[in-house]
Motif scaffolding. Structure first.
Motif, PDB file in Angstrom:
ATOM      1  N   ALA A 225     113.869  51.384 -21.663  1.00  0.00           N
ATOM      2  CA  ALA A 225     113.641  52.358 -20.928  1.00  0.00           C
ATOM      3  C   ALA A 225     113.457  53.817 -21.558  1.00  0.00           C
ATOM      4  CB  ALA A 225     114.883  52.574 -19.892  1.00  0.00           C
ATOM      5  N   GLN A 226     112.911  54.793 -20.702  1.00  0.00           N
ATOM      6  CA  GLN A 226     112.592  55.990 -21.486  1.00  0.00           C
ATOM      7  C   GLN A 226     113.857  56.751 -21.254  1.00  0.00           C
ATOM      8  OE1 GLN A 226     109.300  58.183 -19.828  1.00  0.00           O
ATOM      9  NE2 GLN A 226     109.653  60.014 -20.842  1.00  0.00           N
ATOM     10  N   THR A 227     114.251  57.450 -22.508  1.00  0.00           N
ATOM     11  CA  THR A 227     115.704  58.057 -22.707  1.00  0.00           C
ATOM     12  C   THR A 227     115.627  59.568 -22.668  1.00  0.00           C
ATOM     13  OG1 THR A 227     115.685  58.179 -24.939  1.00  0.00           O
ATOM     14  CG2 THR A 227     116.610  56.039 -23.841  1.00  0.00           C
ATOM     15  N   GLY A 255     119.201  52.255 -37.507  1.00  0.00           N
ATOM     16  CA  GLY A 255     119.827  53.693 -38.129  1.00  0.00           C
ATOM     17  C   GLY A 255     119.008  54.806 -37.534  1.00  0.00           C
ATOM     18  N   VAL A 256     118.055  54.535 -36.865  1.00  0.00           N
ATOM     19  CA  VAL A 256     117.335  55.708 -35.983  1.00  0.00           C
ATOM     20  C   VAL A 256     118.124  55.960 -35.016  1.00  0.00           C
ATOM     21  CG1 VAL A 256     115.174  56.066 -34.612  1.00  0.00           C
ATOM     22  CG2 VAL A 256     115.066  54.725 -36.762  1.00  0.00           C
ATOM     23  N   SER A 257     118.178  57.324 -34.775  1.00  0.00           N
ATOM     24  CA  SER A 257     118.914  57.863 -33.437  1.00  0.00           C
ATOM     25  C   SER A 257     117.911  58.369 -32.446  1.00  0.00           C
ATOM     26  CB  SER A 257     119.686  59.148 -34.040  1.00  0.00           C
ATOM     27  OG  SER A 257     120.721  58.894 -34.933  1.00  0.00           O
ATOM     28  N   ALA A 258     118.269  58.040 -31.196  1.00  0.00           N
ATOM     29  CA  ALA A 258     117.160  58.210 -30.214  1.00  0.00           C
ATOM     30  C   ALA A 258     118.272  59.109 -29.201  1.00  0.00           C
ATOM     31  CB  ALA A 258     116.762  57.160 -29.415  1.00  0.00           C
ATOM     32  N   PRO A 259     117.674  60.330 -28.839  1.00  0.00           N
ATOM     33  CA  PRO A 259     118.450  61.181 -27.640  1.00  0.00           C
ATOM     34  C   PRO A 259     118.328  60.691 -26.177  1.00  0.00           C
ATOM     35  CG  PRO A 259     116.321  62.093 -28.262  1.00  0.00           C
ATOM     36  CD  PRO A 259     116.335  60.928 -29.059  1.00  0.00           C
ATOM     37  N   VAL A 260     119.221  60.852 -25.458  1.00  0.00           N
ATOM     38  CA  VAL A 260     119.438  60.621 -24.071  1.00  0.00           C
ATOM     39  C   VAL A 260     119.557  61.900 -23.534  1.00  0.00           C
ATOM     40  CG1 VAL A 260     120.304  59.532 -22.034  1.00  0.00           C
ATOM     41  CG2 VAL A 260     120.186  58.263 -24.270  1.00  0.00           C
ATOM     42  N   SER A 261     118.562  62.485 -22.904  1.00  0.00           N
ATOM     43  CA  SER A 261     118.498  63.867 -22.308  1.00  0.00           C
ATOM     44  C   SER A 261     119.232  63.803 -20.760  1.00  0.00           C
ATOM     45  CB  SER A 261     117.144  64.295 -22.018  1.00  0.00           C
ATOM     46  OG  SER A 261     116.361  63.817 -21.076  1.00  0.00           O
ATOM     47  N   ARG A 262     119.602  65.094 -20.442  1.00  0.00           N
ATOM     48  CA  ARG A 262     120.320  65.150 -19.158  1.00  0.00           C
ATOM     49  C   ARG A 262     119.646  64.601 -17.786  1.00  0.00           C
ATOM     50  NH1 ARG A 262     124.513  68.923 -19.216  1.00  0.00           N
ATOM     51  NH2 ARG A 262     124.732  70.162 -20.546  1.00  0.00           N
ATOM     52  N   SER A 263     118.338  64.549 -17.914  1.00  0.00           N
ATOM     53  CA  SER A 263     117.357  63.997 -16.964  1.00  0.00           C
ATOM     54  C   SER A 263     117.382  62.563 -16.712  1.00  0.00           C
ATOM     55  CB  SER A 263     115.901  64.793 -16.992  1.00  0.00           C
ATOM     56  OG  SER A 263     115.288  64.416 -18.025  1.00  0.00           O
ATOM     57  N   PHE A 264     117.697  61.913 -17.704  1.00  0.00           N
ATOM     58  CA  PHE A 264     117.731  60.533 -17.770  1.00  0.00           C
ATOM     59  C   PHE A 264     118.937  59.929 -17.902  1.00  0.00           C
ATOM     60  CE2 PHE A 264     113.322  61.620 -19.237  1.00  0.00           C
ATOM     61  CZ  PHE A 264     112.549  60.532 -18.734  1.00  0.00           C
ATOM     62  N   TYR A 265     119.761  60.812 -18.225  1.00  0.00           N
ATOM     63  CA  TYR A 265     121.471  60.135 -18.456  1.00  0.00           C
ATOM     64  C   TYR A 265     122.046  59.476 -17.179  1.00  0.00           C
ATOM     65  CZ  TYR A 265     126.288  60.486 -19.670  1.00  0.00           C
ATOM     66  OH  TYR A 265     127.554  59.989 -20.163  1.00  0.00           O
ATOM     67  N   LYS A 266     121.662  60.072 -16.099  1.00  0.00           N
ATOM     68  CA  LYS A 266     122.386  59.505 -14.682  1.00  0.00           C
ATOM     69  C   LYS A 266     121.773  58.054 -14.517  1.00  0.00           C
ATOM     70  CE  LYS A 266     123.651  60.076 -10.074  1.00  0.00           C
ATOM     71  NZ  LYS A 266     123.317  58.600  -9.502  1.00  0.00           N
ATOM     72  N   ARG A 267     120.475  58.009 -14.595  1.00  0.00           N
ATOM     73  CA  ARG A 267     119.915  56.495 -14.353  1.00  0.00           C
ATOM     74  C   ARG A 267     120.228  55.687 -15.265  1.00  0.00           C
ATOM     75  NH1 ARG A 267     115.022  54.590 -16.065  1.00  0.00           N
ATOM     76  NH2 ARG A 267     114.402  56.592 -17.079  1.00  0.00           N
ATOM     77  N   LEU A 268     120.321  55.907 -16.687  1.00  0.00           N
ATOM     78  CA  LEU A 268     120.735  54.936 -17.639  1.00  0.00           C
ATOM     79  C   LEU A 268     122.152  54.643 -17.448  1.00  0.00           C
ATOM     80  CD1 LEU A 268     118.855  56.496 -20.813  1.00  0.00           C
ATOM     81  CD2 LEU A 268     117.978  54.411 -19.438  1.00  0.00           C
TER      82      LEU A 268
END
Length: 275
Positions: A225-227, A255-268
């Motif tokens: 999914a897009q995060t 070891g790669v770090s991927a962010p989850v932004s506010r706009s995607f947080y709830k859905r994920l």
């Protein structure tokens, strides 16, 4: 070199190839421009043989490298704008026009310096512009044909839903990757300007020229999914989750770090990604 020949001087463009990094992308374009300039010097194209070899070389290299530099800037600008990415028939003439406008002025000025020509008439200038535009369009079309990531992509059949992810056929996106990466598992996509960094399960990564939204459309929806507006992540690759203040950071198996932004947080979170 006669005045009429100057007015009709066709100046070939060399655009940047669409390759992995910025430097590699454009190095080939400048090399092609320099080589073409040398060949035009050797044959004394458009009656330029009336001046010595070194001045003639300088004349053609100035024109060719100027065209390559303008092409670099214009193609970067138009691609970053992105409104015509899916309409190449409109994007190519736009790029050619934006190159031909300043380059025609450079042809006039350079010819005046090297050959002491008078200022061209409006008709002569218009003819020169048409020739420059035509050659710019041809070179733009050639670069699109050779380097455009969306050309002639083999179709892949989506695997049945019950097939294990590790045994599934490679996604359609894999066909756009360099050969050595096509059999690796894609675990994340990271947008970098109008490029896309593709991360693999063995820790390697590569850059391709593609929009994140287009790449996501070529991956099985169930795989990830897009995060973030700049990230897509494969769910099975997530090892650790750090949450806080309506955001999260996903640490992947490599070891790669991927962010989850506010706009995607709830859905994920609702889909069970964040525990």
């Amino acid at each position: 070199m006669t005045e009429n020949a100057i007015h009709a001087s066709p100046v070939a463009m060399a655009h940047s190839p669409k390759e992995a990094s910025f430097g590699i992308r454009h190095r080939r374009g400048f090399m092609i421009a320099a080589i073409v300039g040398f060949l035009l010097t050797m044959v004394g194209a458009l009656e330029t043989s009336q001046i010595g070899f070194l001045p003639r070389l300088a004349y053609w290299e100035i024109l060719m490298l100027s065209g390559a530099l303008i092409g670099l800037g214009v193609s970067e600008m138009v691609e970053k704008w992105g409104r015509l990415r899916s309409r190449q028939w409109a994007e190519m003439p736009l790029i050619a026009t934006l190159i031909a406008l300043p380059l025609t002025l450079i042809v006039v000025g350079t010819s005046s310096i090297f050959f002491n020509t008078r200022q061209p008439t409006f008709d002569a200038f218009a003819t020169m512009f048409v020739i420059t535009f035509t050659i710019s369009l041809i070179m733009t079309a050639l670069n699109y044909f050779i380097h455009w990531p969306g050309k002639v992509i083999p179709e892949t059949v989506a695997p049945p839903a019950h097939v294990e992810a590790g045994n599934a056929a490679p996604p359609k996106l894999a066909a756009r990757l360099p050969l050595q990466y096509q059999q690796l598992e894609i675990i994340a996509l990271e947008a970098e300007d109008h490029y896309l960094r593709v991360h693999f399960d063995d820790g390697a990564s590569t850059l391709i020229l593609m929009r994140l939204s287009d790449a996501i459309a070529e991956l099985p929806a169930a795989h990830g999914a897009q995060t973030h507006r700049s990230w897509w992540v494969a769910k099975r690759a997530v090892n650790q989750i750090a949450k806080g203040d309506g955001r999260a950071t996903l640490t992947l198996s490599t070891g790669v770090s991927a962010p989850v932004s506010r706009s995607f947080y709830k859905r994920l979170n609702d889909q069970g990604w964040l525990g």
